[in-house]
Design an enzyme around this catalytic site. Structure first.
Site, PDB file in Angstrom:
ATOM      1  N   SER A  35      -5.703  -6.599  -6.348  1.00  0.00           N
ATOM      2  CA  SER A  35      -4.493  -5.814  -6.609  1.00  0.00           C
ATOM      3  C   SER A  35      -3.312  -6.642  -7.079  1.00  0.00           C
ATOM      4  CB  SER A  35      -4.083  -5.049  -5.345  1.00  0.00           C
ATOM      5  OG  SER A  35      -3.862  -5.934  -4.261  1.00  0.00           O
ATOM      6  N   ASP A 324       5.369  -3.240  -0.446  1.00  0.00           N
ATOM      7  CA  ASP A 324       4.784  -2.451   0.635  1.00  0.00           C
ATOM      8  C   ASP A 324       4.290  -3.421   1.707  1.00  0.00           C
ATOM      9  OD1 ASP A 324       2.335  -3.435  -0.312  1.00  0.00           O
ATOM     10  OD2 ASP A 324       1.794  -1.586  -1.353  1.00  0.00           O
ATOM     11  N   HIS A 327       1.772  -5.974  -0.573  1.00  0.00           N
ATOM     12  CA  HIS A 327       2.004  -6.503  -1.915  1.00  0.00           C
ATOM     13  C   HIS A 327       3.434  -6.984  -2.125  1.00  0.00           C
ATOM     14  CE1 HIS A 327      -1.338  -3.551  -2.192  1.00  0.00           C
ATOM     15  NE2 HIS A 327      -1.893  -4.582  -2.823  1.00  0.00           N
TER      16      HIS A 327
END
Length: 349
Positions: A35, A324, A327
């Site tokens: 990610s 978040d 991340h």
């Protein structure tokens, strides 16, 4: 005398000017991993690990939720802009990519993936080991556009980024300890590094020559790990950080050996750990006011589907080190991208 933040920004400007010569060496970017570098491939597969909904992308141009698990751009986007290629690197699975997008590079990464195939069993992401298969398809299209000879030059001179590993430790060793029953931490590190070694060799045999492989961040300082193991104190988990440092040391020693095996290759280690620790220890220097929780929701647990249009969001994500619970924010990525531009790109001849 100018205030510290002003001096810091002036230093960045001077360094950027000095780094201009490094920013014209690559015709394309090819990106593999999780990610941290997924531009939205997960939008096109069946998985909950997606950033295709608000508030993701609130600082991306047009405030578009592209699938990037951040408030804005990722490091590959920033590097592509610095290299004069384009303003963002698209996901390979995005339909109807133009010939220009294909020629200047794409991301094959998938949020929730890792070097260990077991990681993707949990997330239903595309394992890193499967991502070179997409590169094969990509190279075929490049050949169809410009011919085999030029395609070979594009791929061999492309800047290749590999960024993964964090999910392997979180999913399989710390929070869901499936691999802990099979391996000591040192053995699991070695297991992952064998997978990475195989990946780099496969990319080489597909034509890639200029590669940057990222180490682990300070895993124990991710907000979700603090929540799991230091909910009240919200301090970094030292054991997990030491494990990350140990893994990074092994990776840093391994890459020159792989380079020696693969004639004509240049394979560099990207240190993510040290600059992130510097940000944690000196947040004011980087303009951060919050380093222990994310901007989205409570910042303690929310990520992916739990960070959504119903959750509250901080008023200024640039003041947060994390977007978040997992991340980094776009601001954090910008500092990391700057470090890569200055420290690594000049190493490529």
């Amino acid at each position: 005398m100018a205030p510290p933040m002003t001096l810091f920004l002036l230093t960045i400007i001077v360094q950027l000017c000095n780094g201009e010569m490094a920013a014209r060496k690559f015709p394309a970017m090819l990106v593999f991993g999780d990610s941290t570098v997924d531009a939205g491939n997960n939008n096109y597969i069946t998985t909950l690990f997606r950033g295709d909904h608000p508030p993701y992308g609130m600082d991306f141009p047009g405030k578009i939720s592209t699938g990037r698990l951040s408030d804005g751009k990722l490091i590959p986007d920033m590097l592509a802009s610095r290299l004069g290629l384009k303003e963002s690197v698209p996901p390979f699975l995005q339909p109807n990519l133009s010939d220009d997008e294909i020629l200047t590079g794409v991301s094959f990464a998938s949020a929730g993936s890792g070097y260990d195939e077991l990681t993707s069993v949990v997330s239903q992401a595309i394992p890193v080991s499967k991502q070179p298969g997409y590169l094969r398809d990509h190279v075929k299209r490049v050949k169809n556009i410009v011919g085999e000879e030029r395609a070979s030059r594009i791929v061999s001179n492309a800047l290749v980024m590999v960024s993964a590993g964090t999910n392997d430790f979180i999913f399989n060793y710390y929070d869901l300890p499936t691999r802990r029953f099979q391996f000591s931490i040192s053995q699991y590190q070695d297991f992952l590094l064998k997978k990475l070694h195989k990946l780099v060799k496969e990319l080489y045999h597909l034509g890639c020559r200029k590669m940057v492989v990222s180490g682990l961040p300070p895993v124990g300082c991710l907000p979700i790990q603090m929540t799991a193991k230091s909910h009240l104190l919200r301090s970094c988990i030292d054991t997990e950080n030491k494990d990350a440092e140990s893994y990074n040391g092994k990776l840093k020693n391994l890459l020159p050996r792989i380079q020696a095996e693969l004639q004509g290759s240049k394979i560099l280690y990207a240190d993510i750990y040290s600059p992130m620790i510097q940000m944690m220890n000196n947040p004011n220097k980087y303009g951060f006011e919050e380093i222990r929780r994310g901007c989205c929701g409570s910042g303690l647990l929310e990520a992916g589907p739990l960070c959504n249009g119903l959750t509250q969001v901080c008023s200024n994500p640039s003041k947060y080190m994390f977007w978040d619970s997992i991340h980094p924010s776009e601001s954090t990525y910008r500092f990391l991208a700057l470090n890569l531009t200055l420290e690594l790109l000049p190493e490529f001849s």
